[in-house]
Enzyme design. Structure first.
Site, PDB file in Angstrom:
ATOM      1  NE  ARG A   1       5.268  -2.830   3.167  1.00  0.00           N
ATOM      2  CZ  ARG A   1       5.139  -1.357   2.304  1.00  0.00           C
ATOM      3  NH1 ARG A   1       5.858  -0.779   2.119  1.00  0.00           N
ATOM      4  NH2 ARG A   1       3.780  -0.908   2.215  1.00  0.00           N
TER       5      ARG A   1
ATOM      6  CB  SER B   1       6.387 -17.389   0.046  1.00  0.00           C
ATOM      7  OG  SER B   1       5.693 -16.488   0.638  1.00  0.00           O
TER       8      SER B   1
ATOM      9  CB  ALA C   1       8.005 -11.919  -5.022  1.00  0.00           C
ATOM     10  CG  HIS C   2       5.058 -11.035  -1.393  1.00  0.00           C
ATOM     11  ND1 HIS C   2       4.393 -11.887  -0.557  1.00  0.00           N
ATOM     12  CD2 HIS C   2       4.783 -10.872  -2.762  1.00  0.00           C
ATOM     13  CE1 HIS C   2       3.492 -12.425  -1.504  1.00  0.00           C
ATOM     14  NE2 HIS C   2       3.523 -12.139  -2.788  1.00  0.00           N
ATOM     15  CG  ASN C   3       6.267 -13.074   2.874  1.00  0.00           C
ATOM     16  OD1 ASN C   3       5.575 -12.219   2.292  1.00  0.00           O
ATOM     17  ND2 ASN C   3       6.167 -12.859   4.273  1.00  0.00           N
TER      18      ASN C   3
END
Lengths: 330, 330, 330
Positions: free
Chosen positions: A222, A263, A243-245
């Site tokens: 998340r 990201s 991974a996150h973002n």
């Protein structure tokens, strides 16, 4: 046992049938392994030599390869044998695992959760507070969905998968075994007293579009804030890390063991080969292809194919590899 | 606590004992960490210098290294200390986790499933319709086995593992935690209306031979048709990916994070190093070795060792690496 | 909904506030996506150009970048905007998933297990014989902890995670979904009759320190003898492999898909980049950095950064890459 006549099969793939057979066809197989009640296929000239000795009851073949084979086995001529085979497979799809009762009494459903019509929930499942399942969702046994999640209509989730709090999952998705959706992203900051690392709270969530398939033991973390997004129609293989973002556009493909650091943005229709990994904060634009095993350290332009570690334009990388080989033999 | 006399240990590994001891030996340890009631070992000349200062109660040593040590600690001379240690470890194997009841009332067993004699099934396990467990199968808690599977005698399955419909598992296998067997292979075709990707139905299954061990969080996908096959005696480490329609011969080894793309064939005794990945539709012939981290893009001949990305003959690759180092230094 | 005034936010990060606002701030977001009730941030000069058009209600900015922006949006000046954001995120941390009852009646707890005060144990959890949970441990649903384990105070374990027999877990740890701790290490020896491979019994265990976080679907195997050790404060990302007998010092970081083969030693504060892998029996000394994608085949000195496959000093490797590029262009 599911079986079809040769005429049924031919009709299903709009083939031109050459030859005939009274056989009941019960499945598909390779030319070398197929038996008289199985249909086989030739989608490339390198397999035509196997035709004569095959025991298959019929062979689906590309029209433009027909002149390369001669023998007794009935032929089903099509423009694209691989595509035709994919269609035939759907005729033989076995029954899905059965549920003795639609909602197992051995599942735990929080009193505030809302379950749509025609859902199936197996033993050992957990559904947390305020989670909402739309109509027709299937949770096989031992699936865990934490609080405040939404699962779209007709989505199928296989055993061992865990969906963490606040995740939003689209309709017609398939998640295989032991998938992890919505765990905290990986982020820390140095403690001010120098004593170690302090966890950065991840208040965001995961949003998965419609028609997304996620393979066994893959992970989508998340977001720190806002959302990690997997767009409609994306297909993710086993043991993949998102991974996150990260933000994935529509219909991206990520093969086994590939990974996106934090990201990363993928455009639409991006293909990431097996075991490839992408540096954080990079963008792979629409239609780009990252070849298997590559390590991508910067943005990739739309439609471009990159290869290698560090990844560069694939033709340039092949030249590098050739130059090194030549040098070493020098 | 399990303990043995020095004579017991010596006999177990057919060693020549030099020195004596009244100690009860309760375990094994490294030379630096071993205490007086532990036995240690020297299997290479680089460790002989640690002998004099060790607190171990006895040391197993290769016969041909004996002249390199002198001191008080009793010695157990053997041809191969590493092998002897492996044998000693089995003497100290701790008791397996206990079952309060052989078949937990908190497991779900479908009425049509058949459970052999002397099986153990922990809480939270799920066994689907028409699945058959042979005699002596152990399912630790929270194992999920879907419909129409067969599990061979004495096989042990650890928590969190999921075995999907129609899988056939041999005898004397060990599957560790969170393994995924038999999920759909990863295959799609373009939709004819150009709207995205259509899933290719995978009607095949997974067949695992006898004596196979599969590490935690590893995946074996089921075949498009026919079977994905893991041969007798194969040993698969953690986080390994074996894609649809792969065929592994006997006694292959795949180390952590390695992966086979679709339709890869391994001969017998193939060794795949950690994090290595193999392109789809390639064949690694018997006895070949793929070094750790390699990316294999073509067939590998029997007995050959390949290395690097792209993988080539290991000596050739080492020359390439040396040539590049030299070049960069001008 | 959690909300704060601009003054509250400013105070929390000890900022110098320029401008004012009556807004209730309910969260954080990027400059491009933030709305009037969200705070955004600028931690690098490349984002200052987004300030003028942002809809954010306030912007946290590095003091030394203030002269690069001009406009209406209130500013919160801080020495380090990224650090300030990490602190603000903790203000907005959502409530953790709720437990209807602290110890679920649908959990299985062996009669000999000991559960500390204020523990929470969700449905479907399994706690084996003689396992001890210290005070305040949280086990979300479907966690499996086998026999003879110890879990330290305030540790949180998310669904699907499996902790195998004899593991010792510290205090204040967080284990995400489908983690595998304590499975057998991967070790075999040739059978004396040449018939295949014989399993080496792993009598050791896993010891995890305090404040360790382990990401989804990661694995830590138990030692052959003695212990596999993960030191205090280590942070492990998703899909990471830590093999038997590895020893990690304090506050090491391992990013997604990275892996340590058997008996690798990490000093304190070592950073292993994503998808990097480390050969067995090597030592990465304190403060060393292994860049993403690297394949490390030998020891790494303290404080050194290595890169590539095979990994070498990062500057040397960049020179190698440049030399190859130049060579290939003739």
């Amino acid at each position: 046992m599911i079986s079809y006549s040769l005429e049924d099969l031919s009709k299903h793939i709009s083939a031109t049938l050459i030859g005939e057979s009274n056989q009941d066809f019960t499945g598909l197989n390779h030319l070398e392994s197929a038996s008289a009640n199985q249909v086989s296929f030739i989608g490339s000239s390198k397999y035509t030599k196997l035709y004569a000795a095959s025991q298959a009851g019929a062979v689906v073949i590309n029209e433009n390869l027909k002149h390369l084979v001669s023998g007794e086995i009935p032929l089903l001529l099509v423009p694209n044998a691989d595509l035709a085979m994919a269609k035939l497979l759907s005729l033989y799809e076995p029954q899905s695992p059965v549920f003795e009762t639609a909602i197992s009494p051995q599942a735990y459903i929080h009193p505030t959760a809302r379950i749509g019509a025609d859902c199936k929930i197996g033993p050992g499942c957990y559904i947390g507070a305020n989670t909402v399942l739309a109509d027709g969702v299937t949770l096989y046994p031992n699936v865990t969905i934490m609080d405040e999640c939404q699962i779209g209509t007709q989505t199928i989730i296989w055993p061992g998968t865990v969906i963490r709090e606040r995740s939003q999952i689209g309709a017609y998705c398939i998640f295989h075994n032991n998938v992890s959706i919505g765990a905290d992203g990986f982020g820390y900051r140095p403690a001010e007293d120098g004593s170690g690392l302090v966890k950065i709270v991840h208040i965001g969530n995961v949003i998965i579009g419609n028609g997304v398939e996620i393979g066994a033991n893959s992970c989508v973390d998340r977001a720190k804030f806002d959302s990690t997004i997997v767009g409609d129609g994306c297909k993710i293989d086993n043991l993949v890390q998102i991974a996150h973002n990260c933000i994935l556009g529509r219909c991206c493909i990520m093969a086994g063991h590939s990974g996106l650091a934090g990201s990363v943005t993928l455009g639409d229709g991006v293909i990431i080969g097996g075991s490839a990994s992408i540096k954080d904060h990079t963008t792979i634009h629409s239609g780009a292809i990252v070849a298997a095993g590559s390590g991508v350290m910067g943005d990739v332009a739309a439609g471009k194919t990159v290869l290698g570690y560090p990844a560069t334009d694939s033709r340039a990388k092949l030249k590098e590899w050739a130059a090194v080989r030549k040098l070493s033999k020098g």
